[in-house]
Design a protein around this motif. Structure first.
Motif, PDB file in Angstrom:
ATOM      1  N   SER A 162     -12.874  59.210 -13.393  1.00  0.00           N
ATOM      2  CA  SER A 162     -11.871  58.233 -12.994  1.00  0.00           C
ATOM      3  C   SER A 162     -11.603  57.329 -14.189  1.00  0.00           C
ATOM      4  O   SER A 162     -12.377  57.318 -15.157  1.00  0.00           O
ATOM      5  CB  SER A 162     -12.333  57.408 -11.790  1.00  0.00           C
ATOM      6  OG  SER A 162     -12.338  58.182 -10.600  1.00  0.00           O
ATOM      7  N   GLY A 163     -10.508  56.546 -14.119  1.00  0.00           N
ATOM      8  CA  GLY A 163     -10.069  55.827 -15.301  1.00  0.00           C
ATOM      9  C   GLY A 163     -10.698  54.456 -15.495  1.00  0.00           C
ATOM     10  O   GLY A 163     -11.740  54.307 -16.122  1.00  0.00           O
ATOM     11  N   LEU A 164     -10.066  53.416 -14.919  1.00  0.00           N
ATOM     12  CA  LEU A 164     -10.457  52.022 -15.140  1.00  0.00           C
ATOM     13  C   LEU A 164     -10.697  51.349 -13.799  1.00  0.00           C
ATOM     14  O   LEU A 164      -9.854  51.419 -12.900  1.00  0.00           O
ATOM     15  CB  LEU A 164      -9.343  51.287 -15.895  1.00  0.00           C
ATOM     16  CG  LEU A 164      -9.446  49.758 -15.987  1.00  0.00           C
ATOM     17  CD1 LEU A 164     -10.665  49.333 -16.794  1.00  0.00           C
ATOM     18  CD2 LEU A 164      -8.161  49.182 -16.601  1.00  0.00           C
ATOM     19  N   ARG A 165     -11.851  50.675 -13.668  1.00  0.00           N
ATOM     20  CA  ARG A 165     -12.127  49.887 -12.466  1.00  0.00           C
ATOM     21  C   ARG A 165     -12.385  48.445 -12.868  1.00  0.00           C
ATOM     22  O   ARG A 165     -13.243  48.160 -13.719  1.00  0.00           O
ATOM     23  CB  ARG A 165     -13.326  50.437 -11.698  1.00  0.00           C
ATOM     24  CG  ARG A 165     -13.589  49.648 -10.405  1.00  0.00           C
ATOM     25  CD  ARG A 165     -14.410  50.416  -9.422  1.00  0.00           C
ATOM     26  NE  ARG A 165     -14.549  49.693  -8.169  1.00  0.00           N
ATOM     27  CZ  ARG A 165     -14.943  50.232  -7.025  1.00  0.00           C
ATOM     28  NH1 ARG A 165     -15.230  51.525  -6.966  1.00  0.00           N
ATOM     29  NH2 ARG A 165     -15.050  49.509  -5.927  1.00  0.00           N
ATOM     30  N   LEU A 166     -11.646  47.538 -12.222  1.00  0.00           N
ATOM     31  CA  LEU A 166     -11.791  46.096 -12.427  1.00  0.00           C
ATOM     32  C   LEU A 166     -12.315  45.488 -11.133  1.00  0.00           C
ATOM     33  O   LEU A 166     -11.669  45.618 -10.091  1.00  0.00           O
ATOM     34  CB  LEU A 166     -10.452  45.473 -12.812  1.00  0.00           C
ATOM     35  CG  LEU A 166      -9.789  46.040 -14.074  1.00  0.00           C
ATOM     36  CD1 LEU A 166      -8.384  45.485 -14.239  1.00  0.00           C
ATOM     37  CD2 LEU A 166     -10.626  45.741 -15.311  1.00  0.00           C
ATOM     38  N   TRP A 167     -13.441  44.819 -11.221  1.00  0.00           N
ATOM     39  CA  TRP A 167     -14.137  44.325 -10.038  1.00  0.00           C
ATOM     40  C   TRP A 167     -14.266  42.803 -10.143  1.00  0.00           C
ATOM     41  O   TRP A 167     -15.027  42.293 -10.953  1.00  0.00           O
ATOM     42  CB  TRP A 167     -15.519  44.945  -9.966  1.00  0.00           C
ATOM     43  CG  TRP A 167     -16.073  45.141  -8.589  1.00  0.00           C
ATOM     44  CD1 TRP A 167     -15.867  44.361  -7.491  1.00  0.00           C
ATOM     45  CD2 TRP A 167     -16.922  46.215  -8.168  1.00  0.00           C
ATOM     46  NE1 TRP A 167     -16.532  44.854  -6.414  1.00  0.00           N
ATOM     47  CE2 TRP A 167     -17.195  45.999  -6.793  1.00  0.00           C
ATOM     48  CE3 TRP A 167     -17.487  47.299  -8.807  1.00  0.00           C
ATOM     49  CZ2 TRP A 167     -18.017  46.857  -6.062  1.00  0.00           C
ATOM     50  CZ3 TRP A 167     -18.290  48.146  -8.077  1.00  0.00           C
ATOM     51  CH2 TRP A 167     -18.550  47.934  -6.715  1.00  0.00           C
ATOM     52  N   ASN A 214      -9.260  58.644  -9.572  1.00  0.00           N
ATOM     53  CA  ASN A 214      -8.382  57.474  -9.626  1.00  0.00           C
ATOM     54  C   ASN A 214      -8.003  57.113 -11.054  1.00  0.00           C
ATOM     55  O   ASN A 214      -8.784  57.332 -11.987  1.00  0.00           O
ATOM     56  CB  ASN A 214      -9.065  56.274  -8.965  1.00  0.00           C
ATOM     57  CG  ASN A 214      -9.277  56.479  -7.481  1.00  0.00           C
ATOM     58  OD1 ASN A 214      -8.407  56.976  -6.784  1.00  0.00           O
ATOM     59  ND2 ASN A 214     -10.450  56.097  -6.988  1.00  0.00           N
ATOM     60  N   GLY A 215      -6.800  56.520 -11.180  1.00  0.00           N
ATOM     61  CA  GLY A 215      -6.387  55.982 -12.456  1.00  0.00           C
ATOM     62  C   GLY A 215      -6.880  54.559 -12.630  1.00  0.00           C
ATOM     63  O   GLY A 215      -7.865  54.300 -13.320  1.00  0.00           O
ATOM     64  N   LEU A 216      -6.211  53.602 -11.979  1.00  0.00           N
ATOM     65  CA  LEU A 216      -6.570  52.188 -12.028  1.00  0.00           C
ATOM     66  C   LEU A 216      -7.030  51.752 -10.648  1.00  0.00           C
ATOM     67  O   LEU A 216      -6.292  51.875  -9.673  1.00  0.00           O
ATOM     68  CB  LEU A 216      -5.360  51.357 -12.466  1.00  0.00           C
ATOM     69  CG  LEU A 216      -5.494  49.837 -12.387  1.00  0.00           C
ATOM     70  CD1 LEU A 216      -6.604  49.322 -13.288  1.00  0.00           C
ATOM     71  CD2 LEU A 216      -4.154  49.171 -12.745  1.00  0.00           C
ATOM     72  N   GLY A 258      -2.846  56.845  -8.349  1.00  0.00           N
ATOM     73  CA  GLY A 258      -2.473  56.240  -9.619  1.00  0.00           C
ATOM     74  C   GLY A 258      -3.014  54.831  -9.708  1.00  0.00           C
ATOM     75  O   GLY A 258      -3.662  54.451 -10.679  1.00  0.00           O
ATOM     76  N   VAL A 259      -2.748  54.043  -8.653  1.00  0.00           N
ATOM     77  CA  VAL A 259      -3.234  52.664  -8.561  1.00  0.00           C
ATOM     78  C   VAL A 259      -3.825  52.471  -7.178  1.00  0.00           C
ATOM     79  O   VAL A 259      -3.213  52.853  -6.173  1.00  0.00           O
ATOM     80  CB  VAL A 259      -2.096  51.645  -8.772  1.00  0.00           C
ATOM     81  CG1 VAL A 259      -2.614  50.216  -8.617  1.00  0.00           C
ATOM     82  CG2 VAL A 259      -1.443  51.836 -10.133  1.00  0.00           C
ATOM     83  N   SER A 260      -5.005  51.873  -7.107  1.00  0.00           N
ATOM     84  CA  SER A 260      -5.622  51.526  -5.834  1.00  0.00           C
ATOM     85  C   SER A 260      -6.109  50.093  -5.915  1.00  0.00           C
ATOM     86  O   SER A 260      -6.788  49.714  -6.870  1.00  0.00           O
ATOM     87  CB  SER A 260      -6.796  52.466  -5.522  1.00  0.00           C
ATOM     88  OG  SER A 260      -7.352  52.169  -4.250  1.00  0.00           O
TER      89      SER A 260
END
Length: 263
Positions: free
Chosen positions: A87-92, A109-111, A132-134
């Motif tokens: 998966s790409g990038l996860r911001l928490w 997932n992407g973002l 794409g975006v979640s």
């Protein structure tokens, strides 16, 4: 610097940073593995700046993100390629700004945004297998994303917003090119607002190259912004292209100032 072939049974196969501010620029983070979150980079609790990096082929199942930024005080990601990871990038729970990033070719997932406030300018999201975006809420609050001048192409779901526990999450999209997305949006208790949608094949160069070609419908469709350069450092037109790349054609757009006549 190249960070490669790392392994962690937990999080952070390539690099694990806890409670420290970090700036990573011009690096390759590839072919790392983890048993949990952040197969490439797992960064928690500090100020984060990622500029002009290639983060690729990091694996670890659904959660094997190329980059996870967890509980960051602030994060700035600019001119990065986050590609071909699980998966790409996860911001928490971050206060994050994204400018001129390519998030593409990731298996799942992407973002992915869990809580926090994120603003994204000129993002290319393409060929991500699931969403794409979640955007969803976290245990600490809702997730809120504002995206401007975006390409979302070739994903099973373009944008998914999920709400649970009474903490609403929102996505605001302005100037978006959609292509080959099974569901342009799925709202599960959250909210999506969209302004200036376009449809069509972005006409990328191809074979993993997400630069635009001359026939791309993404050209000159963006909102004017303060982003003066693209992912390659080339200047943007007064009417910028959508996505991370600006097709370089100095004669395509000229600013003309017309007289205002009052009578």
């Amino acid at each position: 610097l190249s960070i490669t072939n790392g392994y962690a049974a937990g999080s952070g196969g390539g690099l694990y940073v806890y409670g420290a501010s970090i700036s990573i620029s011009g690096c390759h983070v590839y072919s790392n593995t983890s048993g949990s979150l952040g197969s490439g980079l797992y960064l928690i609790g500090g100020k984060v700046t990622l500029t002009n990096n290639v983060i690729a082929h990091n694996t670890g199942g659904d959660y094997g993100y190329g980059v996870v930024i967890d509980m960051g005080h602030s994060a700035l990601l600019s001119r990065n390629h986050i590609v071909h990871n699980s998966s790409g990038l996860r911001l928490w729970n971050n206060w994050a700004t994204l400018v001129n990033n390519v998030i593409a070719g990731n298996e799942h997932n992407g973002l992915f945004i869990s809580g926090g406030e994120v603003q994204a300018w000129h993002t290319t999201l393409a060929n991500n297998g699931a969403d794409g975006v979640s955007v969803m809420n976290s245990g600490q609050g809702g997730g809120h994303l504002v995206m401007t001048n975006t390409i979302i192409a070739d994903s099973a779901v373009g944008v998914r917003v999920t709400d649970y526990g009474g903490r609403s999450s929102t996505v605001q999209l302005a100037a978006t090119l959609w292509d080959n997305v099974t569901d342009t949006q799925i709202v599960e208790g959250g909210q999506i607002t969209r302004t200036r949608d376009f449809d069509g094949d972005p006409a990328f160069v191809g074979s993993g190259d997400y630069h635009l070609t001359a026939v791309s419908p993404a050209r000159n469709r963006g909102w004017p912004s303060d982003v003066q350069q693209d992912i390659d450092g080339e200047p943007r037109d007064p009417l910028p292209d959508l996505g991370a790349d600006e097709f370089f054609d100095p004669d395509s757009i000229r600013q003309v100032y017309l007289p205002l006549v009052m009578r």
